[in-house]
Design a protein around this motif. Sequence first.
Motif, PDB file in Angstrom:
ATOM      1  N   GLY A 179      -4.932  10.173  -3.010  1.00 61.33           N
ATOM      2  CA  GLY A 179      -5.580   9.083  -2.300  1.00 61.33           C
ATOM      3  C   GLY A 179      -4.682   7.867  -2.189  1.00 61.33           C
ATOM      4  N   ALA A 180      -5.190   6.826  -1.559  1.00 63.82           N
ATOM      5  CA  ALA A 180      -4.422   5.607  -1.323  1.00 63.82           C
ATOM      6  C   ALA A 180      -4.549   4.647  -2.499  1.00 63.82           C
ATOM      7  CB  ALA A 180      -4.898   4.932  -0.049  1.00 63.82           C
ATOM      8  N   LEU A 181      -3.606   3.741  -2.601  1.00 64.82           N
ATOM      9  CA  LEU A 181      -3.709   2.633  -3.543  1.00 64.82           C
ATOM     10  C   LEU A 181      -3.081   1.402  -2.928  1.00 64.82           C
ATOM     11  CD1 LEU A 181      -1.160   2.923  -6.488  1.00 64.82           C
ATOM     12  CD2 LEU A 181      -1.083   4.442  -4.531  1.00 64.82           C
TER      13      LEU A 181
ATOM     14  N   ASP B 235       0.613   9.682 -12.512  1.00 63.90           N
ATOM     15  CA  ASP B 235      -0.754  10.146 -12.277  1.00 63.90           C
ATOM     16  C   ASP B 235      -1.435   9.339 -11.173  1.00 63.90           C
ATOM     17  OD1 ASP B 235      -1.074   7.766 -13.623  1.00 63.90           O
ATOM     18  OD2 ASP B 235      -1.969   8.654 -15.419  1.00 63.90           O
ATOM     19  N   ARG B 236      -0.667   9.072 -10.105  1.00 62.44           N
ATOM     20  CA  ARG B 236      -1.187   8.431  -8.895  1.00 62.44           C
ATOM     21  C   ARG B 236      -1.656   6.997  -9.135  1.00 62.44           C
ATOM     22  NH1 ARG B 236      -3.825  13.703  -8.607  1.00 62.44           N
ATOM     23  NH2 ARG B 236      -5.784  12.699  -9.188  1.00 62.44           N
TER      24      ARG B 236
ATOM     25  N   GLY C 100       0.821  -1.208   0.000  1.00 57.64           N
ATOM     26  CA  GLY C 100       0.000   0.000   0.000  1.00 57.64           C
ATOM     27  C   GLY C 100       0.847   1.246   0.000  1.00 57.64           C
ATOM     28  N   ALA C 101       0.284   2.342  -0.489  1.00 63.04           N
ATOM     29  CA  ALA C 101       0.967   3.638  -0.495  1.00 63.04           C
ATOM     30  C   ALA C 101      -0.086   4.732  -0.585  1.00 63.04           C
ATOM     31  CB  ALA C 101       1.950   3.740  -1.661  1.00 63.04           C
ATOM     32  N   SER C 102       0.326   5.947  -0.286  1.00 63.34           N
ATOM     33  CA  SER C 102      -0.582   7.092  -0.328  1.00 63.34           C
ATOM     34  C   SER C 102      -0.008   8.158  -1.242  1.00 63.34           C
ATOM     35  CB  SER C 102      -0.787   7.659   1.074  1.00 63.34           C
ATOM     36  OG  SER C 102      -1.791   8.645   1.085  1.00 63.34           O
TER      37      SER C 102
ATOM     38  N   VAL D 254      -3.975  -3.447  -9.165  1.00 65.41           N
ATOM     39  CA  VAL D 254      -4.003  -2.266  -8.300  1.00 65.41           C
ATOM     40  C   VAL D 254      -5.441  -1.796  -8.153  1.00 65.41           C
ATOM     41  CG1 VAL D 254      -3.410   0.198  -8.192  1.00 65.41           C
ATOM     42  CG2 VAL D 254      -1.655  -1.461  -8.750  1.00 65.41           C
ATOM     43  N   VAL D 255      -5.799  -1.376  -6.934  1.00 62.40           N
ATOM     44  CA  VAL D 255      -7.049  -0.651  -6.700  1.00 62.40           C
ATOM     45  C   VAL D 255      -6.680   0.711  -6.116  1.00 62.40           C
ATOM     46  CG1 VAL D 255      -8.578  -2.635  -6.415  1.00 62.40           C
ATOM     47  CG2 VAL D 255      -7.292  -1.795  -4.454  1.00 62.40           C
ATOM     48  N   ARG D 256      -7.425   1.760  -6.508  1.00 59.93           N
ATOM     49  CA  ARG D 256      -7.128   3.135  -6.072  1.00 59.93           C
ATOM     50  C   ARG D 256      -8.356   3.766  -5.436  1.00 59.93           C
ATOM     51  NH1 ARG D 256      -6.587   6.621  -9.916  1.00 59.93           N
ATOM     52  NH2 ARG D 256      -7.632   5.345 -11.495  1.00 59.93           N
ATOM     53  N   TYR D 257      -8.126   4.528  -4.385  1.00 68.53           N
ATOM     54  CA  TYR D 257      -9.207   5.261  -3.737  1.00 68.53           C
ATOM     55  C   TYR D 257      -9.273   6.648  -4.368  1.00 68.53           C
ATOM     56  CZ  TYR D 257     -12.353   6.676   0.035  1.00 68.53           C
ATOM     57  OH  TYR D 257     -13.446   7.091   0.762  1.00 68.53           O
ATOM     58  N   GLU D 258     -10.357   6.915  -5.070  1.00 75.15           N
ATOM     59  CA  GLU D 258     -10.470   8.145  -5.858  1.00 75.15           C
ATOM     60  C   GLU D 258     -11.882   8.700  -5.727  1.00 75.15           C
ATOM     61  OE1 GLU D 258     -10.430   8.087 -10.377  1.00 75.15           O
ATOM     62  OE2 GLU D 258      -8.393   8.749  -9.924  1.00 75.15           O
ATOM     63  N   ASP D 259     -11.983   9.977  -5.360  1.00 76.43           N
ATOM     64  CA  ASP D 259     -13.282  10.649  -5.222  1.00 76.43           C
ATOM     65  C   ASP D 259     -14.223   9.890  -4.276  1.00 76.43           C
ATOM     66  OD1 ASP D 259     -12.444  12.603  -7.046  1.00 76.43           O
ATOM     67  OD2 ASP D 259     -13.136  11.407  -8.748  1.00 76.43           O
ATOM     68  N   GLY D 260     -13.647   9.387  -3.179  1.00 82.80           N
ATOM     69  CA  GLY D 260     -14.464   8.759  -2.154  1.00 82.80           C
ATOM     70  C   GLY D 260     -14.876   7.328  -2.411  1.00 82.80           C
TER      71      GLY D 260
END
Length: 410
Positions: free
Chosen positions: A226-228, A303-304, A220-222, A244-250
């Motif tokens: 957001g986190a991924l 790009d995150r 994991g990383a931030s 990979v899964v990314r936390y984006e816009d909630g």
Amino acid sequence: MNLRPPRAVFCALAMLLASTACRETEVTLDSPVLAADEAPAAGPGANTPHLTAAAGGSIWMSWLEPGPDSVWMLRVAHRQPAGTWSPPRTAVRDSLLFVNWADFPSLAVDAKGRLIAHYLRRSSAGKYSYGAWITTSADSGLSWSAPQRLHSDSSATEHGFAALVPQPDGSTFAAWLDGHAAFGEHGEMSLGFGVIDSTMRVRSDTMLDLRTCDCCQVAGASTSGGALFAYRDRTDKEVRDIAVVRYEDGRWTPPAIVHDDGWVTRACPVNGPALSARDRGVALAWFTNAQDSAKVQLVFSKDRGATWSAPIRIDDGQPIGRVDVEYLLDDGALVTWVERTGKGTAEIRARRVGADGALSKATIVEKTTDARPMGFPRITAARDLGVYVTWRELSTPSRLRMALLKVPGG
């Protein structure tokens, strides 16, 4: 314990890790391997070391070591910038701790400087029946909270390989491999996700991917957005590539494969990916043996984690894997891995990769064994010194070793 290196190791560590072209350049390393009084005082039989850096510049290390009467202890120590390592403190003491070379505890430091330690505790007599738990400390490890289980599922199945990612609001994201659908020791693992909120309480969890590899570490990383989390996926045709899964816009994005290696295997590789990020930049390293060609690969994202560069091969031809990565201040990366050198022998190696993809000469951190109990070398950056590397030495009893690499551009 004597941690002074043989001359060959000293000379190897004195080679450049940071060339932006494929050439060697000399640098001066004041402390290529730490003396005993400069490293955490881990006890005999210590194993599974883990490193993390706090926002203020301190470095934290956790590890497991045996205690009296068949009790195991999760121990922690820290080093302040320009300081020395603190005496070890005990976060957990428990006869039911699950101790394993591949699935090991970790430590995170949140935005308020609080410690969150995750560890594994047996839930039944089954070989791989254990849960992932956390305990927290608001006083630099002097005292610890009552344990909390990360996951709501209490079945006697496997729950582990967790990654903790602190968030700017004081909460911490956690992801792990969850055996809620595994039916004992068989079936499919899932990628579980939960939140440790700003009051240090574990919230209800959910599943982000319902079919993953069984026993590869989650990373994991931030980023600034957001986190991924990265992990080894598993298709119904047994393709086990990195997703990979990314936390984006909630909300969480659907799982996305980073690169189509096409590694088909029915056995779990026990070889998870590694992530490191800063602002919008991300570095992701992993091991693959697709088409029976073992490789350590690295990709960058600007790009995150939405898109990735073409893979860059890192190894020297005979990698075992067990990777870690550190994103550097100049947008390059330092990658460590284990390279086989002969029957039963291996080396922990490090290589710097420039933002343009240029590779430095590989540096030998230490000669070691290819045996599984050696575990996974871990790294983190100490901005005032360089990059720490820690690993388990399989002496009798085993002990923890540590090296310090000077990395220009780090």
